[in-house]
Design a protein around this motif. Structure first.
Motif, PDB file in Angstrom:
ATOM      1  N   GLY A 174     -28.037   3.972 -68.254  1.00 36.30           N
ATOM      2  CA  GLY A 174     -28.535   3.065 -67.220  1.00 36.30           C
ATOM      3  C   GLY A 174     -29.980   3.337 -66.858  1.00 36.30           C
ATOM      4  N   LEU A 234     -32.798   0.622 -67.468  1.00 30.35           N
ATOM      5  CA  LEU A 234     -33.585   0.129 -66.329  1.00 30.35           C
ATOM      6  C   LEU A 234     -35.083   0.170 -66.641  1.00 30.35           C
ATOM      7  N   LEU A 290     -26.741  -6.591 -62.854  1.00 31.01           N
ATOM      8  CA  LEU A 290     -26.122  -5.931 -63.994  1.00 31.01           C
ATOM      9  C   LEU A 290     -26.755  -4.557 -64.208  1.00 31.01           C
ATOM     10  N   VAL A 291     -28.077  -4.514 -64.148  1.00 29.59           N
ATOM     11  CA  VAL A 291     -28.775  -3.240 -64.348  1.00 29.59           C
ATOM     12  C   VAL A 291     -28.343  -2.238 -63.287  1.00 29.59           C
ATOM     13  N   SER A 292     -28.216  -2.709 -62.031  1.00 34.33           N
ATOM     14  CA  SER A 292     -27.859  -1.721 -61.015  1.00 34.33           C
ATOM     15  C   SER A 292     -26.418  -1.238 -61.164  1.00 34.33           C
ATOM     16  N   ILE A 293     -25.577  -2.008 -61.844  1.00 31.55           N
ATOM     17  CA  ILE A 293     -24.234  -1.491 -62.149  1.00 31.55           C
ATOM     18  C   ILE A 293     -24.313  -0.412 -63.229  1.00 31.55           C
ATOM     19  N   TYR A 294     -25.071  -0.695 -64.283  1.00 27.28           N
ATOM     20  CA  TYR A 294     -25.227   0.303 -65.347  1.00 27.28           C
ATOM     21  C   TYR A 294     -25.837   1.592 -64.821  1.00 27.28           C
ATOM     22  N   PHE A 295     -26.556   1.465 -63.712  1.00 31.67           N
ATOM     23  CA  PHE A 295     -27.338   2.582 -63.203  1.00 31.67           C
ATOM     24  C   PHE A 295     -26.491   3.583 -62.408  1.00 31.67           C
ATOM     25  N   VAL A 296     -25.293   3.175 -61.984  1.00 30.60           N
ATOM     26  CA  VAL A 296     -24.495   4.025 -61.087  1.00 30.60           C
ATOM     27  C   VAL A 296     -24.360   5.486 -61.556  1.00 30.60           C
TER      28      VAL A 296
END
Lengths: 296, 274
Positions: A172, A176, A103-109
């Motif tokens: 993000g 993170l 989930l975090v890596s999606i928010y991070f895009v």
């Protein structure tokens, strides 16, 4: 530590290449900038020394300067207000989501994309509906036609539209950082608290948030310094316009130096920016030293 | 009660996913529409027939490959120099005994607080005088300079923790400092070097303002600057602009797709140590 005693020449080989590039391209320009700030110079003709006149102009006569400072500081305030929200969401994720990393890596895009791309994307979002703008399109299709406007060309709201984009892009990033901090709180602490009757939101309030103070500070410093330097996004989306309504310190410096060729004056603004960054870093560190002392 | 709050949290997180990702998805749809559809169609409409022509237009008229090549070249040279130079300095300030070590450390630390934009004007004058304005060096050199503080900081923090015994015994065996650095220090420092690579890559790959200030030749422009140029030249061909933005985002998205965990970890490490 420091186990090796090596001849000075060896040290020079290890340190000098990097140090010279670094000093030549970071420190020398800053010193040159401070010197240039005392000049009346257009970059071509002979420069004239005018002492601190550029600073006088900046503080007292430039109608665009203080608004630019205000926009920059508000930028910083909004960016910092986002961080408690990130911490809150991070705590929730830690408690409710098993594979939170994905989930975090999606928010991070959005964080990894160039500001030019982000800026252009949001410019099309804010475009008038006739030009295919998304926001106005949404408003039209849910019957809020009267709310549609030309977001980036109305001086009163353009700046807020930029803040939104910046918050969106860096959400993000701070999430993170906060999430990593929250994850590093040892599980035993929560178990001990459970025995004492603190669970759920209560444990967040008494354990997660206080223990996240150091990592919270990191986000605050990053957000503040980042906002002081805010340039790219504003430059790509509005160029500081309409009529300087979205100027930040950095964009004002850029327009003064490169578009109006007032090199001396631009350098004065650049000097102000550097001093402000240094002072703010020192202040934030001092403030958090106190806060951390209180919680440990 | 517990179940309800769980679903409320899931809903909140889902909404956040949508707000973070939807604009990008929307841009993909946008890039596949004709101008008429973009201007006239309702917001929720899907592209009737995907307009790959937009991508073709962006690709052929936008020097996409050239910009991409420039970005790759500039980023690779910068990365290589940053790794070599900053690990050397990090080694010297973390392991050597010398009088000026702390001063040099402090000098590098200060660099992390200096805004890049404040150096644009003096750098331009300097570059003009040494005749490297509008060359790749005008990008690579400042990129190296601005990447070193954080890199030195991360690497020296790591190297301080390497046990001294290994080095001492190698030294006893007659290995030179250079040899120790190359065959012992560098190989064990791979994890922090990865962090440095990731941080530098994301910053340099996306850097816009230095490129826009120091470069003017079309054939030297990097991707972010190239995108900016394309958008201002083709400002009425909305679909092609969308396509170019997607093409511009693609390389870094691909890298992220493959290495997302490494990248997020690296960014946190960089943030926390900075």
């Amino acid at each position: 530590m420091n186990v090796l005693k090596v001849p000075a020449r060896t040290i020079a080989v290890f340190v000098l290449p990097c140090l010279l590039i670094y000093i030549g391209l970071v420190f020398v320009p800053i010193i040159v900038s401070v010197y240039d700030s005392t000049l009346n110079w257009d970059g071509i003709n002979t420069a004239k020394h005018i002492g601190i006149d550029n600073f006088k102009t900046m503080f007292a006569h430039d109608a665009n300067f203080w608004p630019a400072v205000r926009h920059t500081l508000m930028y910083a305030v909004f960016s910092m207000l986002e961080i408690p929200i990130c911490l809150f969401v991070a705590a929730l994720m830690n408690r409710y989501v098993k594979k939170a990393n994905t989930l975090v890596s999606i928010y991070f895009v959005p964080v990894i994309l160039s500001t030019v791309i982000i800026g252009q994307l949001w410019k099309t979002v804010y475009n008038p509906a006739e030009m295919g703008g998304m926001l106005n399109g949404i408003l039209n299709s849910i019957g809020l036609d009267s709310w549609t406007r030309s977001w980036l060309t109305e001086p009163k709201i353009a700046m807020y539209c930029l803040y939104v984009v910046s918050l969106w892009q860096y959400f993000g990033y701070h999430l993170l950082i906060q999430f990593t901090g929250v994850q590093n709180i040892p599980q035993e602490v929560y178990e001990a608290a459970k025995i004492d009757g603190a669970e759920g939101f209560k444990s967040d309030w008494y354990i997660t948030y206080p223990m996240a103070v150091p990592i919270f500070k990191i986000s605050i410093v990053l957000a503040f310094i980042g906002s002081l330097q805010s340039f790219d996004l504003v430059w790509v989306m509005t160029g500081g316009g309409p009529a300087h309504a979205t100027d930040t310190i950095a964009t004002l410096m850029y327009t003064s130096s490169f578009s109006s060729n007032q090199y001396g004056y631009g350098s004065a603004i650049a000097t102000f920016l550097v001093v402000m960054c240094l002072v703010v870093t020192v202040i934030i560190n001092a403030v958090f030293k106190k806060v951390e002392a209180k919680y440990s | 009660m517990k179940a309800i709050s769980k679903w409320v949290v899931y809903l909140l997180l889902a909404i956040l996913v949508i707000t973070q990702i939807y604009p990008l998805f929307w841009l993909v749809l946008y890039s596949l529409k004709t101008n008429d559809q973009i201007l006239g169609g309702s917001f929720f409409s899907m592209p009737t027939t995907p307009q790959w022509a937009n991508y073709k237009a962006a690709y052929t008229s936008g020097h996409y490959l050239q910009y991409l090549g420039n970005s790759v070249l500039v980023t690779c040279v910068t990365l290589l120099c940053v790794i070599v130079f900053s690990s050397m300095v990090a080694y010297a300030i973390s392991r050597f005994k010398w009088k000026y070590g702390p001063v040099v450390t402090l000098i590098f630390l200060m660099g992390m607080m200096i805004p890049m934009s404040a150096t644009l004007l003096p750098l331009m004058v300097i570059f003009k005088n040494i005749h490297i304005l509008d060359t790749r060096w005008a990008l690579i050199l400042p990129y190296i300079a601005f990447s070193t503080p954080i890199s030195v900081f991360i690497l020296s923090g790591f190297m301080r923790g390497i046990p001294a015994e290994i080095e001492e015994s190698a030294f006893m065996d007659g290995a030179s400092v250079y040899r120790i650095f190359r065959s012992i220090i560098l190989p064990v420092s791979v994890p922090p070097i990865m962090t440095v690579i990731i941080l530098t890559f994301i910053t340099i790959w996306n850097e816009y303002i230095m490129a826009a200030t120091f470069i003017s030749s079309e054939k030297l422009k990097t991707l972010p600057f190239g995108i900016y140029t394309f958008v201002s030249q083709y400002n009425v061909n909305y679909g092609a602009i969308g396509a170019f933005l997607i093409l511009g985002a693609l390389p870094v998205l691909l890298v992220y797709f493959i290495l997302s965990e490494r990248i997020t970890k690296g960014m946190v490490a960089g943030a926390v140590k900075g």
